[in-house]
Design a protein around this motif. Structure first.
Motif, PDB file in Angstrom:
ATOM      1  N   ARG A 276      96.769  66.482  15.570  1.00  0.00           N
ATOM      2  CA  ARG A 276      96.338  67.106  16.797  1.00  0.00           C
ATOM      3  C   ARG A 276      96.131  65.962  17.688  1.00  0.00           C
ATOM      4  O   ARG A 276      96.694  66.132  19.038  1.00  0.00           O
ATOM      5  CB  ARG A 276      95.458  68.151  16.657  1.00  0.00           C
ATOM      6  CG  ARG A 276      95.740  69.356  15.916  1.00  0.00           C
ATOM      7  CD  ARG A 276      96.633  70.291  16.587  1.00  0.00           C
ATOM      8  NE  ARG A 276      95.878  71.027  17.578  1.00  0.00           N
ATOM      9  CZ  ARG A 276      96.505  71.103  18.695  1.00  0.00           C
ATOM     10  NH1 ARG A 276      97.755  70.471  19.224  1.00  0.00           N
ATOM     11  NH2 ARG A 276      95.867  71.826  19.754  1.00  0.00           N
ATOM     12  N   VAL A 277      95.243  65.204  17.507  1.00  0.00           N
ATOM     13  CA  VAL A 277      94.926  64.070  18.268  1.00  0.00           C
ATOM     14  C   VAL A 277      96.336  63.302  18.827  1.00  0.00           C
ATOM     15  O   VAL A 277      96.397  62.771  19.818  1.00  0.00           O
ATOM     16  CB  VAL A 277      93.778  63.092  17.679  1.00  0.00           C
ATOM     17  CG1 VAL A 277      93.633  61.688  18.573  1.00  0.00           C
ATOM     18  CG2 VAL A 277      92.548  63.863  17.558  1.00  0.00           C
ATOM     19  N   LEU A 278      97.145  63.127  17.893  1.00  0.00           N
ATOM     20  CA  LEU A 278      98.382  62.535  18.084  1.00  0.00           C
ATOM     21  C   LEU A 278      99.388  63.237  18.750  1.00  0.00           C
ATOM     22  O   LEU A 278     100.572  62.890  19.214  1.00  0.00           O
ATOM     23  CB  LEU A 278      98.913  61.857  17.033  1.00  0.00           C
ATOM     24  CG  LEU A 278      98.134  60.844  16.138  1.00  0.00           C
ATOM     25  CD1 LEU A 278      98.868  60.435  14.844  1.00  0.00           C
ATOM     26  CD2 LEU A 278      98.023  59.627  17.101  1.00  0.00           C
ATOM     27  N   GLY A 279      98.997  64.496  19.184  1.00  0.00           N
ATOM     28  CA  GLY A 279      99.820  65.249  20.181  1.00  0.00           C
ATOM     29  C   GLY A 279     100.526  66.328  19.413  1.00  0.00           C
ATOM     30  O   GLY A 279     101.216  67.340  20.170  1.00  0.00           O
ATOM     31  N   ALA A 280     100.575  66.397  18.157  1.00  0.00           N
ATOM     32  CA  ALA A 280     101.308  67.678  17.368  1.00  0.00           C
ATOM     33  C   ALA A 280     100.600  69.046  17.841  1.00  0.00           C
ATOM     34  O   ALA A 280      99.511  69.081  17.866  1.00  0.00           O
ATOM     35  CB  ALA A 280     101.323  67.310  15.956  1.00  0.00           C
ATOM     36  N   SER A 281     101.576  70.119  17.943  1.00  0.00           N
ATOM     37  CA  SER A 281     101.279  71.281  18.098  1.00  0.00           C
ATOM     38  C   SER A 281     100.549  71.687  16.747  1.00  0.00           C
ATOM     39  O   SER A 281     100.502  71.217  15.731  1.00  0.00           O
ATOM     40  CB  SER A 281     102.493  72.294  18.270  1.00  0.00           C
ATOM     41  OG  SER A 281     103.285  72.308  17.240  1.00  0.00           O
ATOM     42  N   PRO A 282      99.813  73.078  16.984  1.00  0.00           N
ATOM     43  CA  PRO A 282      98.986  73.527  15.830  1.00  0.00           C
ATOM     44  C   PRO A 282      99.955  73.903  14.618  1.00  0.00           C
ATOM     45  O   PRO A 282      99.667  73.662  13.580  1.00  0.00           O
ATOM     46  CB  PRO A 282      98.160  74.681  16.221  1.00  0.00           C
ATOM     47  CG  PRO A 282      97.724  74.346  17.539  1.00  0.00           C
ATOM     48  CD  PRO A 282      99.122  73.489  18.296  1.00  0.00           C
ATOM     49  N   ARG A 283     101.226  74.370  15.074  1.00  0.00           N
ATOM     50  CA  ARG A 283     101.896  74.905  14.136  1.00  0.00           C
ATOM     51  C   ARG A 283     102.643  73.822  13.269  1.00  0.00           C
ATOM     52  O   ARG A 283     102.847  73.910  11.962  1.00  0.00           O
ATOM     53  CB  ARG A 283     103.149  75.596  14.959  1.00  0.00           C
ATOM     54  CG  ARG A 283     104.112  76.251  13.772  1.00  0.00           C
ATOM     55  CD  ARG A 283     105.250  77.183  14.343  1.00  0.00           C
ATOM     56  NE  ARG A 283     104.652  78.445  14.977  1.00  0.00           N
ATOM     57  CZ  ARG A 283     105.134  79.105  15.651  1.00  0.00           C
ATOM     58  NH1 ARG A 283     106.480  79.374  15.933  1.00  0.00           N
ATOM     59  NH2 ARG A 283     104.505  80.415  16.100  1.00  0.00           N
TER      60      ARG A 283
END
Length: 541
Positions: free
Chosen positions: A170-177
């Protein structure tokens, strides 16, 4: 001295491996006329129904278990702490008991369809209602009871490693899904695969649900062939093929774990949970409530109402006999299996060679055997041994009859073969946490292995040993097919009492025994959850 512990491991493996050898040998024996008839008529149905049921249960258990585990492990919402342990409670309810309850609720004369007809004015034939006594119905019941296998393992994985990896993604920008599907779920895949495999093996082993729902599987086929046709050879053939199917699941579970490793993410505190509010919090509560409600609360409420209104007509001294029989065989099996498991775990600790490892694998193969297969594999050699002893003694003018077949000892032996793996996994996990330097220090001071086991390992692994005994106890209390085949005459347990009454459509009378099994099973489940919670708290402090 260590070689003697290897001998002990092989002795245990040989003893519990006899039923496996008997069943597997049936694959290479000449075909009987009954087997040829079964192969040409119903074998395809047995294979298709067993595989379809197993896959459906695996999918349903995975969906419920993973969703519940992820919600509890990574989200904070009202009631989360309660749900974290309460979602395991369906494991205390035998699947056949839940099947009886839902049949009573959902069949044509049951309260749900009666209420539907009263509310709509429809008559029979004017509406469609999904039949509970069907393969999908059996899969639904088994999935609701067996999902805790997936939930327990997935929750542990999500709380430890997967949550940290999810946070990093998530810190690297990935969406929760995307973070869940590409990072957290693959990281927990090995243990999830193990939980799914356990649920599928229990589905393969089930007899009570599929027999009551009229689904033709290998287990029902073995019973029909053994008792209706009286053909032992054909029943052994079916048992052998059922064992092959169970073994495929075991190998698939091991293959799923192979090569699945991840580098740990170091952190000083546990990953923070996302606080849910408003509609999302309500949705999380509802989502966790549904499997708990359907898998445990509804069956318990229905059974309790029947027990109060009608109950077992033999309630009293005779019913106390059912309880004592169940407790005696479960307690004896727990004691024997735990002692053997300690010996096996310590043998593996002392000698990590290939010979000992092979013995451990052979000794713990029994959990892959459905109860029906174990019972058949035990009954055949015991009957042969009994007949041989009787013939020998008869030649000397002594008539003793059967000494082993149809005894409590034979029943306990079958239970030990079936559930030794459960005890071994718990004991071995406890011993793994004892640092090997303690063994080395004790041996340097002149202590023999037996002394080290008694003075160091047993005191340090008492919690694991107690867990092993509790797990075996609850499994034996619920076991049905092996009990039906091997129990002595006029020897009723709570499980057989429930089965006999429910098979006669006397659920209200069976409710007392069924509720007793559930309540007895709840105690170990709660104790084990409390112990696990304490361990997680200690690890986080």
């Amino acid at each position: 001295m260590n070689r003697w512990w290897t001998v002990v491991a092989w002795a245990i493996a040989t003893l519990v491996g006899i039923p496996v050898i008997v069943v597997v040998a049936a694959l290479v024996t000449p075909e009987s006329a009954s087997w040829s008839h079964l192969r040409d008529t119903v074998l395809v149905d047995y294979v298709v129904n067993t595989v379809a049921l197993t896959v459906a249960v695996g999918v349903l258990a995975a969906l419920i278990g993973i969703a519940a585990a992820w919600t509890v492990a990574t989200r904070e919402f009202p009631g989360r702490r309660l749900f974290s342990w309460a979602l395991v409670l369906p494991l205390a309810a035998p699947a056949y008991v839940v099947a009886y309850v839902y049949t009573d609720l959902l069949e044509f004369a049951g309260p749900m369809q009666s209420a539907l007809r009263a509310a709509t004015g429809w008559e029979a034939g004017e509406y469609w209602f999904p039949p509970i006594r069907s393969l999908p119905g059996a899969a639904l019941v088994l999935g609701l009871v067996l999902y805790p296998y997936v939930y327990l393992l997935a929750r542990t994985a999500f709380e430890s490693q997967a949550a940290s990896l999810f946070e990093a993604a998530r810190v690297l920008g990935a969406s929760p899904r995307r973070a869940f599907g590409a990072v957290a779920l693959p990281a927990a895949r090995p243990v999830i695969a193990g939980g799914i495999a356990l649920a599928m093996m229990e589905a393969v082993a089930d007899y009570g649900v599929v027999d009551y729902f009229g689904v033709s599987t290998f287990t029902t086929g073995i019973f029909r062939t053994w008792f209706a046709l009286g053909d032992r050879a054909a029943a052994l053939e079916l048992a052998a093929w059922l064992f092959v199917l169970a073994l495929v699941l075991v190998l698939a579970e091991h293959a799923g774990r192979r090569g699945q490793f991840s580098n740990p993410v170091a952190r000083d505190v546990a990953a923070p949970r996302l606080v849910l509010r408003g509609a999302r919090a309500v949705l999380a509560m509802v989502g966790c409530s549904i499997p708990l409600l359907l898998g445990f609360i509804v069956p318990v409420v229905v059974l309790a109402s029947h027990a109060v209104a009608v109950g077992d007509p033999l309630l009293g001294r005779q019913f106390g006999g059912f309880v004592s029989n169940s407790v005696v065989v479960a307690g004896a099996t727990a004691a024997v299996a735990t002692v053997l498991a300690i010996c096996l775990a310590y043998s593996g600790r002392l000698s990590g060679g290939r010979s000992t490892g092979l013995a451990l694998r052979a000794a713990t193969l029994g959990y892959a055997l459905p109860g029906t297969v174990v019972a058949v594999g035990v009954l055949v050699p015991l009957a042969f041994l009994d007949k041989s002893i009787a013939r020998f003694l008869a030649g000397h003018g002594i008539d003793v009859g059967l000494l082993l077949t149809g005894t409590v000892a034979a029943l306990v032996f079958a239970y030990v073969v079936r559930f030794l793996t459960v005890a071994y996994n718990a004991c071995d996990g406890g011993m793994e946490k004892v640092h090997r330097n303690l063994d080395a220090a004790a041996r340097t001071l002149g202590a023999q292995p037996r002394r080290v086991l008694a003075a160091i390992h047993f005191p340090l692994t008492r919690a694991a040993v107690a867990s092993a005994a509790l797990l075996v106890f609850i499994d034996v209390m619920k076991e049905l097919p092996a009990t039906l085949i091997l129990r002595p005459f006029n020897f009723e347990t709570l499980a057989t009492r429930v089965y006999r009454l429910a098979s006669d459509e006397r659920l209200a009378e069976a409710s007392t025994a069924a509720l007793t099994i559930v309540l007895v099973g709840v105690v170990p489940v709660v104790l084990l959850n409390l112990a696990a919670a304490r361990r997680r708290k200690d690890e986080n402090t």
